[in-house]
Design a protein around this motif. Sequence first.
Motif, PDB file in Angstrom:
ATOM      1  N   ALA A  96       0.830  -1.220   0.000  1.00  0.00           N
ATOM      2  CA  ALA A  96       0.000   0.000   0.000  1.00  0.00           C
ATOM      3  C   ALA A  96       0.862   1.267   0.000  1.00  0.00           C
ATOM      4  O   ALA A  96       0.364   2.354   0.279  1.00  0.00           O
ATOM      5  CB  ALA A  96      -0.921  -0.005   1.223  1.00  0.00           C
ATOM      6  N   GLU A  97       2.159   1.141  -0.311  1.00  0.00           N
ATOM      7  CA  GLU A  97       3.063   2.295  -0.239  1.00  0.00           C
ATOM      8  C   GLU A  97       2.671   3.386  -1.248  1.00  0.00           C
ATOM      9  O   GLU A  97       2.142   3.100  -2.325  1.00  0.00           O
ATOM     10  CB  GLU A  97       4.504   1.850  -0.520  1.00  0.00           C
ATOM     11  CG  GLU A  97       5.082   0.884   0.500  1.00  0.00           C
ATOM     12  CD  GLU A  97       5.481   1.548   1.826  1.00  0.00           C
ATOM     13  OE1 GLU A  97       5.395   2.785   1.949  1.00  0.00           O
ATOM     14  OE2 GLU A  97       5.872   0.799   2.733  1.00  0.00           O
ATOM     15  N   ILE A  98       2.994   4.614  -0.886  1.00  0.00           N
ATOM     16  CA  ILE A  98       2.620   5.768  -1.704  1.00  0.00           C
ATOM     17  C   ILE A  98       3.194   5.673  -3.121  1.00  0.00           C
ATOM     18  O   ILE A  98       2.497   5.945  -4.101  1.00  0.00           O
ATOM     19  CB  ILE A  98       3.080   7.063  -0.992  1.00  0.00           C
ATOM     20  CG1 ILE A  98       2.200   7.285   0.258  1.00  0.00           C
ATOM     21  CG2 ILE A  98       3.029   8.278  -1.914  1.00  0.00           C
ATOM     22  CD1 ILE A  98       2.657   8.420   1.148  1.00  0.00           C
ATOM     23  N   ASP A  99       4.466   5.254  -3.232  1.00  0.00           N
ATOM     24  CA  ASP A  99       5.074   5.204  -4.571  1.00  0.00           C
ATOM     25  C   ASP A  99       4.453   4.124  -5.460  1.00  0.00           C
ATOM     26  O   ASP A  99       4.570   4.185  -6.676  1.00  0.00           O
ATOM     27  CB  ASP A  99       6.607   5.025  -4.487  1.00  0.00           C
ATOM     28  CG  ASP A  99       7.039   3.797  -3.698  1.00  0.00           C
ATOM     29  OD1 ASP A  99       6.221   3.233  -2.946  1.00  0.00           O
ATOM     30  OD2 ASP A  99       8.212   3.395  -3.837  1.00  0.00           O
ATOM     31  N   HIS A 100       3.792   3.135  -4.837  1.00  0.00           N
ATOM     32  CA  HIS A 100       3.221   2.025  -5.612  1.00  0.00           C
ATOM     33  C   HIS A 100       1.726   2.165  -5.889  1.00  0.00           C
ATOM     34  O   HIS A 100       1.143   1.358  -6.615  1.00  0.00           O
ATOM     35  CB  HIS A 100       3.478   0.695  -4.877  1.00  0.00           C
ATOM     36  CG  HIS A 100       4.880   0.198  -5.048  1.00  0.00           C
ATOM     37  ND1 HIS A 100       5.471  -0.693  -4.189  1.00  0.00           N
ATOM     38  CD2 HIS A 100       5.800   0.474  -6.012  1.00  0.00           C
ATOM     39  CE1 HIS A 100       6.707  -0.955  -4.612  1.00  0.00           C
ATOM     40  NE2 HIS A 100       6.926  -0.255  -5.705  1.00  0.00           N
ATOM     41  N   ASP A 245      15.121  -1.049   8.481  1.00  0.00           N
ATOM     42  CA  ASP A 245      13.943  -0.359   9.029  1.00  0.00           C
ATOM     43  C   ASP A 245      12.916  -0.100   7.930  1.00  0.00           C
ATOM     44  O   ASP A 245      11.731   0.072   8.199  1.00  0.00           O
ATOM     45  CB  ASP A 245      14.321   0.999   9.645  1.00  0.00           C
ATOM     46  CG  ASP A 245      15.322   0.854  10.781  1.00  0.00           C
ATOM     47  OD1 ASP A 245      15.262  -0.182  11.463  1.00  0.00           O
ATOM     48  OD2 ASP A 245      16.146   1.769  10.967  1.00  0.00           O
ATOM     49  N   MET A 246      13.406   0.014   6.696  1.00  0.00           N
ATOM     50  CA  MET A 246      12.512   0.316   5.581  1.00  0.00           C
ATOM     51  C   MET A 246      12.096  -0.935   4.815  1.00  0.00           C
ATOM     52  O   MET A 246      11.401  -0.850   3.804  1.00  0.00           O
ATOM     53  CB  MET A 246      13.194   1.332   4.659  1.00  0.00           C
ATOM     54  CG  MET A 246      13.396   2.674   5.354  1.00  0.00           C
ATOM     55  SD  MET A 246      14.096   3.902   4.255  1.00  0.00           S
ATOM     56  CE  MET A 246      15.761   3.959   4.840  1.00  0.00           C
ATOM     57  N   GLY A 247      12.530  -2.102   5.273  1.00  0.00           N
ATOM     58  CA  GLY A 247      12.106  -3.350   4.642  1.00  0.00           C
ATOM     59  C   GLY A 247      12.820  -3.661   3.340  1.00  0.00           C
ATOM     60  O   GLY A 247      12.246  -4.309   2.453  1.00  0.00           O
ATOM     61  N   HIS A 248      14.073  -3.197   3.224  1.00  0.00           N
ATOM     62  CA  HIS A 248      14.824  -3.464   1.988  1.00  0.00           C
ATOM     63  C   HIS A 248      16.207  -4.008   2.327  1.00  0.00           C
ATOM     64  O   HIS A 248      17.008  -3.312   2.945  1.00  0.00           O
ATOM     65  CB  HIS A 248      14.984  -2.175   1.176  1.00  0.00           C
ATOM     66  CG  HIS A 248      13.684  -1.560   0.748  1.00  0.00           C
ATOM     67  ND1 HIS A 248      12.852  -2.159  -0.174  1.00  0.00           N
ATOM     68  CD2 HIS A 248      13.070  -0.413   1.127  1.00  0.00           C
ATOM     69  CE1 HIS A 248      11.780  -1.388  -0.361  1.00  0.00           C
ATOM     70  NE2 HIS A 248      11.877  -0.336   0.418  1.00  0.00           N
ATOM     71  N   MET A 249      16.523  -5.245   1.933  1.00  0.00           N
ATOM     72  CA  MET A 249      17.866  -5.764   2.175  1.00  0.00           C
ATOM     73  C   MET A 249      18.820  -5.113   1.182  1.00  0.00           C
ATOM     74  O   MET A 249      18.465  -4.886   0.027  1.00  0.00           O
ATOM     75  CB  MET A 249      17.896  -7.294   2.069  1.00  0.00           C
ATOM     76  CG  MET A 249      17.883  -7.870   0.678  1.00  0.00           C
ATOM     77  SD  MET A 249      17.758  -9.702   0.683  1.00  0.00           S
ATOM     78  CE  MET A 249      19.401 -10.196   1.226  1.00  0.00           C
ATOM     79  N   VAL A 272      15.219  -3.594  -9.681  1.00  0.00           N
ATOM     80  CA  VAL A 272      14.251  -2.501  -9.841  1.00  0.00           C
ATOM     81  C   VAL A 272      14.045  -1.847  -8.468  1.00  0.00           C
ATOM     82  O   VAL A 272      14.651  -2.270  -7.486  1.00  0.00           O
ATOM     83  CB  VAL A 272      12.896  -3.001 -10.412  1.00  0.00           C
ATOM     84  CG1 VAL A 272      13.042  -3.472 -11.855  1.00  0.00           C
ATOM     85  CG2 VAL A 272      12.298  -4.108  -9.538  1.00  0.00           C
ATOM     86  N   HIS A 273      13.180  -0.845  -8.410  1.00  0.00           N
ATOM     87  CA  HIS A 273      12.945  -0.109  -7.151  1.00  0.00           C
ATOM     88  C   HIS A 273      14.283   0.331  -6.562  1.00  0.00           C
ATOM     89  O   HIS A 273      14.610   0.067  -5.402  1.00  0.00           O
ATOM     90  CB  HIS A 273      12.144  -0.963  -6.152  1.00  0.00           C
ATOM     91  CG  HIS A 273      11.593  -0.176  -4.987  1.00  0.00           C
ATOM     92  ND1 HIS A 273      12.329   0.136  -3.874  1.00  0.00           N
ATOM     93  CD2 HIS A 273      10.384   0.396  -4.770  1.00  0.00           C
ATOM     94  CE1 HIS A 273      11.607   0.839  -3.014  1.00  0.00           C
ATOM     95  NE2 HIS A 273      10.413   1.012  -3.549  1.00  0.00           N
ATOM     96  N   ILE A 274      15.073   1.026  -7.392  1.00  0.00           N
ATOM     97  CA  ILE A 274      16.428   1.425  -6.991  1.00  0.00           C
ATOM     98  C   ILE A 274      16.368   2.846  -6.428  1.00  0.00           C
ATOM     99  O   ILE A 274      15.895   3.767  -7.110  1.00  0.00           O
ATOM    100  CB  ILE A 274      17.382   1.361  -8.208  1.00  0.00           C
ATOM    101  CG1 ILE A 274      17.271  -0.012  -8.900  1.00  0.00           C
ATOM    102  CG2 ILE A 274      18.812   1.650  -7.762  1.00  0.00           C
ATOM    103  CD1 ILE A 274      17.894  -0.053 -10.291  1.00  0.00           C
TER     104      ILE A 274
HETATM  105  C1  MLT Z   1       9.604   1.914   0.531  1.00  0.00           C
HETATM  106  O1  MLT Z   1       9.800   1.356  -0.545  1.00  0.00           O
HETATM  107  O2  MLT Z   1      10.269   1.603   1.537  1.00  0.00           O
HETATM  108  C2  MLT Z   1       8.558   2.964   0.641  1.00  0.00           C
HETATM  109  O3  MLT Z   1       8.043   3.274  -0.611  1.00  0.00           O
HETATM  110  C3  MLT Z   1       9.085   4.127   1.386  1.00  0.00           C
HETATM  111  C4  MLT Z   1       8.316   5.397   1.219  1.00  0.00           C
HETATM  112  O4  MLT Z   1       7.817   5.693   0.140  1.00  0.00           O
HETATM  113  O5  MLT Z   1       8.270   6.179   2.180  1.00  0.00           O
END
Ligand code: MLT
Length: 307
Positions: A96-100, A245-249, A272-274
């Motif tokens: 549900a992230e804003i960018d997605h 903390d942001m869920g990205h390894m 992707v998602h770089i």
């Molecule tokens: C993420 O990928 O961690 C989120 O999109 C972060 C965000 O947009 O704040």
Amino acid sequence: MRIRILGAAAGGGLPQWNCRCPNCLLARPGVSARSGAGSVSPRTQSSLAVSGDGASWFLLNVSPDIRQQFAAFPALYGAGDSPRGSAIAGCLLTDAEIDHTTGLLLLREGTAIPIYSTALVRDWLDRYYPILPILSSFVPRTWHALTLGQPTALDARLEVTAFPLDAHPPRFVTETPNDLAESVVGLIIRDQQSGGTMVYAPGVAKVTPALESAVAGADAIFLDGTFWTEDEMIRRGLSDRYAADMGHMPVSGESGSLAWFSGLGAAHKVYVHINNTNPMLDTSRAEYAEVTRKGVRIGEDGDEFEV
Ligand code: MLT
Ligand code: MN
Ligand code: ZN
């Protein structure tokens, strides 16, 4: 199945409006042309498009840059005589992230494109970031549940299966349900006609058995390439949060994703998602050379694949 990267950047895009990190400065309009360096290509925010027949397309996440992404890939406008319409047959969400999800608001005008997400993501898009009720006040939307591990037909050729990636609610969600398995998912898309399979996993906190089994036998894998190192944002003074903390390894290091990703047998392995701070985005740097030497592509807007 055709797969097109509409946007390869993480949230904020490249350049990000308020960011003065080296990549963002190099990617600003006019800068790379002036310096002649051109080592950092601009990228729009995170989204892919997939199609079985090349005519109707499914968006995997819908970014705030969707208008620009249509203009860069006019096939999305579609063909036909009716006064309203497009080539978009559905929008699939991984979280549900804003960018997605914000791009959904920009698709509000008069065409009810079906939306696919987990029930938890739908709930958050009803209550915390109420995109779905807002959209439905323009045109009612059909919503299809993505149930973990259960294949859902998208059309005559394509079938999608969601699998759990991480338990990580967006920052604007202030509740913590007991079961967060549906908060961040990956998507496996199979083309029944060609037999090709692709995996889309833009939010990977760690390599789990669910991810391992999703990528087994996949022809194309689009993996979370957000950060190079765990403390990238902190070291640059841009945030007080670690990648975890942001869920990205992170990509680099012994326990980074590259060590695992480069060993997989898929024909196409693509980050992707770089995030714009990631040094591997700069083609003049050692980090770029390391990733590409290991057989992994650093995704760019407009990249296309066929499986
Ligand atoms: C993420 O990928 O961690 C989120 O999109 C972060 C965000 O947009 O704040
Ligand atoms: Mn993101
Ligand atoms: Zn930046």
